[in-house]
Design an enzyme around this catalytic site. Sequence first.
Site, PDB file in Angstrom:
ATOM      1  N   ASP A 132      -6.757 -22.481  44.892  1.00  0.00           N
ATOM      2  CA  ASP A 132      -5.893 -21.868  45.893  1.00  0.00           C
ATOM      3  C   ASP A 132      -5.105 -22.984  46.557  1.00  0.00           C
ATOM      4  OD1 ASP A 132      -7.086 -19.111  45.762  1.00  0.00           O
ATOM      5  OD2 ASP A 132      -8.865 -20.238  46.368  1.00  0.00           O
ATOM      6  N   HIS A 159     -10.793 -23.243  40.261  1.00  0.00           N
ATOM      7  CA  HIS A 159      -9.852 -22.237  40.765  1.00  0.00           C
ATOM      8  C   HIS A 159      -9.173 -22.830  41.979  1.00  0.00           C
ATOM      9  CE1 HIS A 159      -7.834 -18.677  41.898  1.00  0.00           C
ATOM     10  NE2 HIS A 159      -8.541 -18.496  42.999  1.00  0.00           N
ATOM     11  N   ASP A 217      -9.003 -14.272  40.355  1.00  0.00           N
ATOM     12  CA  ASP A 217      -9.325 -13.859  41.721  1.00  0.00           C
ATOM     13  C   ASP A 217      -8.319 -12.860  42.270  1.00  0.00           C
ATOM     14  OD1 ASP A 217     -10.887 -13.864  43.979  1.00  0.00           O
ATOM     15  OD2 ASP A 217      -9.995 -15.645  44.852  1.00  0.00           O
ATOM     16  N   HIS A 254      -2.479 -15.170  45.868  1.00  0.00           N
ATOM     17  CA  HIS A 254      -3.152 -14.034  46.508  1.00  0.00           C
ATOM     18  C   HIS A 254      -3.597 -14.333  47.927  1.00  0.00           C
ATOM     19  CE1 HIS A 254      -5.842 -16.269  43.764  1.00  0.00           C
ATOM     20  NE2 HIS A 254      -6.682 -16.266  44.767  1.00  0.00           N
TER      21      HIS A 254
END
Length: 954
Positions: free
Chosen positions: A39, A37, A149, A374
């Site tokens: 980010d 994941h 997420d 996010h």
Amino acid sequence: MTQQHTEPTTQAGQDLTTESGSRPPKSKRAHIISHTHWDREWYLPYEKHHMRLVQLVDSLLDQLDEGLDYKSFYLDGQTIIIEDYLQVRPEQKERLEKNIRNGRIIIGPWYILQDAFLTSGEANVRNMQVGHQDAKRYGTPSKIGYFPDTFGLVGQTPQLMLQSGIDNVFFGRGVKPTGFNNTVSDEGYESSFSELMWEGPDGSKVLGVLFANWYSNGNEVPVDEASARKFWETKLVDAEKYASTNELLYMNGCDHQPIQRDLPEAIRMAEQLYPDIEFVHSNFPDYLEALRGNAEHELSTVKGELRSQRTDGWGTLVNTASARVYLKQMNQLGQAMLEKVAEPLASYAYMLGRAYPHDQLTYAWKTLMQNHPHDSICGCSVDEVHREMVTRFDKSRHVAEALAEQSSSEIASMVDTSIFSSYGGDARPLITFNTTGWERSGVVQMELDAARRYFRDGYSLEEMALEMNEIDLFNRILVDEHGASVPCTVEDLGLQFGYDLPDDRFRQPYSCRRVRITFEAEKVPALGLKAYAWVRSEGISNEEVYDGQLSNGATLQHKERGMENVYLSVVIADNGSFSITDKQTGRTYHDLGIYEDVGDIGNEYMFKQPENEVARTTQDLVAEIRVIEDTAYRVSYEIVHHWEVPESADELLDREQRELIYYPYRKAQRSARMIPFKIRTVVSLSRSGKGIHMETTFNNQAKDHRVRALFPTDLKTAVHHADSMFEITTRDNIPAPEWQNPSNTQHQQSFVNVSEDQAGLVVANLGLNEYEVLQDGRNTIAVTLLRAVGELGDWGLFPTPEAQCLGEHSFQLEIIPHHGRTASADAYIEAYQFQVPWTRVQTEVHPGDLTPSHSLLAWEGEGLAFSSLKVNTDSGDLMLRWYNMTTEATTLRLAATPTSSLSWEAMYKSNVLEEEGETYEASQIEGASSVSFASKEWIMQTGACEIVTVGLRR
């Protein structure tokens, strides 16, 4: 889900049978999906994460080259990872593409993993479109609805997925599963299993898979026997607790997780330890196929938004909607400039024969969307991240502004302004554009050059200055295309420098005498324009004229502290609050615009008010009130509060932060030291306004606090409505029984509405995404203006001093009374138009093919909200989108006027990917309607809550 079993195969085509060609009976199957994941930016600045990404992809490519026992890798559902990697490693493109095309690296469907509540519907659509377009350059986009997420999910997600060819959603938050053996329940926000059916408001259904044990439940699988046995003893039980079948999902990865290069060995060890379980290095398509082929239980149906409402309320992360509000404000403007200004104007110019700037718009969208992950748009990263976001917002907006200026100038050059030639050679035409989907009236302000002298003409600087300063600005009025005088205010800006940037020669500097002109533009056509001119009229000054007659002191000011037009009456109280009487319903709303300040000892993710603190308000504070504008088109009052608030939290907060005390358990209070907090509010009512405009400014020098504006409705209702992505969603005023958090703040996009059958109040905002309907006996709408905190939160201590948001701030709201639940559409239209800046451009007196009041498109459809107008990149077709705000089917009627350049031959229904569907035949228009300016129209039925995209083909 069907009961028929289908043997799964991987996307790369590998067989899951044994060497003998048959599959031994297994009690369970463990699907291990490798991923990371990613980010782009969060607890480290972007480039520090970026360098780790390069290392990760290098390692992945090396691993895939070593052999086929490492089957595949899911690249987090976002194609920007490829873009970021190749920016540093362009020489690896062929190697990367080979693994994507053979299915070993699975990419898409998104460009970035966005926050769903803080990004517009159109931004979500562009995200899906760009993700698909970029993925197709390398291979096939994955059809996986991936939200690992995301901080909750909007209700229209199932429809967005199905229109994108995706029948599933994988997500990490929003639903609370009750456990494996619980009774199936279709009510509320609970699911019996981690697998469920998710239904949107239009009836769209997708298979949902909740990462009940998070998207890292198969992370770092041990290779040695003892560790592996301990690992799988726990992990098997954890997955079985929630799974509805014997197909168990294990996500092998986590945030910024390097790949596990010894995973094939770890899987072989697991097979030795548990011979009755099949361990598969799997992928999402294979897992979905196996899941659907082995259905054993009825699945719960969850309807609408997924916002973790059936929890204690402490971990919903909704307060990211108010972290670093300045980012949300910049995002609102950036989105509006692209989807509601630049694209419609470029489409307008395209319909007149100009080229459409596809690449420039895609670049601007990508730059904007790089702020939409996010941890970025939510304002929950370290300070360096959000500094870079400000630059990206500026870059994207500058592109949108440049394209809007170019398109509007091109269109203005084709408007027939020769009607103003009768006023002489110094007539100054100006064009006002309405890029919303409805006819619009409102106050417009623009700068206008009364005269210019170009440097190329040989004037000395002294001569130009002398001539410009001697220009007579008196005895001039503003007129519309019919010659009717329009009330306006003119401010002399004096001598100014300017320049043109021609397409065919060097820049052209000039000196000019510039004025700022303010007036109310009336009934500008939807997706259209209206021409005015500032002209000389001997003996009559600007402010003396009203509808072609001398004004005789026309004003909207009512009594000492009042404002009134045909719709509303407003009275301002001593404490600076105001009451609004809706003259259509007779309902009066009192005490509007009181400010509230409380402490906040939480973090960027979560709000926490100090225990037992009593909120401070301006209820008992006498304000300074004075009129600052009184014209025929608008009246404005300035309201000033000289207030004091605590300077920060007390010393205990620093200690609790360092000790990583979970925020609900903190005991810090506010400092006893008070500092000044001056609030300036300007409330305005325009002549045609259906709402009160409210602008609030202050210089925040306090820390660890939250400021809200309060709007009591005194309406009796148990629910309210909020604008969300392609939806007016209905929410309960009182949270679920499980809720423990004293705060019940929620997300909004453009507005929130509290209403009864015969009366209602809408509060619209610009980039203020957090509100709460208070349980105070008055159903007060509380809109968060600012939340100031000093740490990131989450998994460690990351100080964020810039999240205290010190300095100047300005906020804009509109308060719109309306007739109640059955008549709220007009208020919603007002709120949507509030989001969109007016476009204005000065032009010359010249002939043209366009009439001075003009629109190329017209439509009507009760309950439909217009969303976008753009041009398809591949086909050149004109693409329009609406969404049905109601739960009833409705009819869309659309007409387009043919031009010398384009004639529209057919209309077809499309989807959000702009793929052509059913074609509709045009019919001759009979009788009067809002689309009767054209000779033919298209008619189609739209379903309840449907997102409707249509294409016009040449």
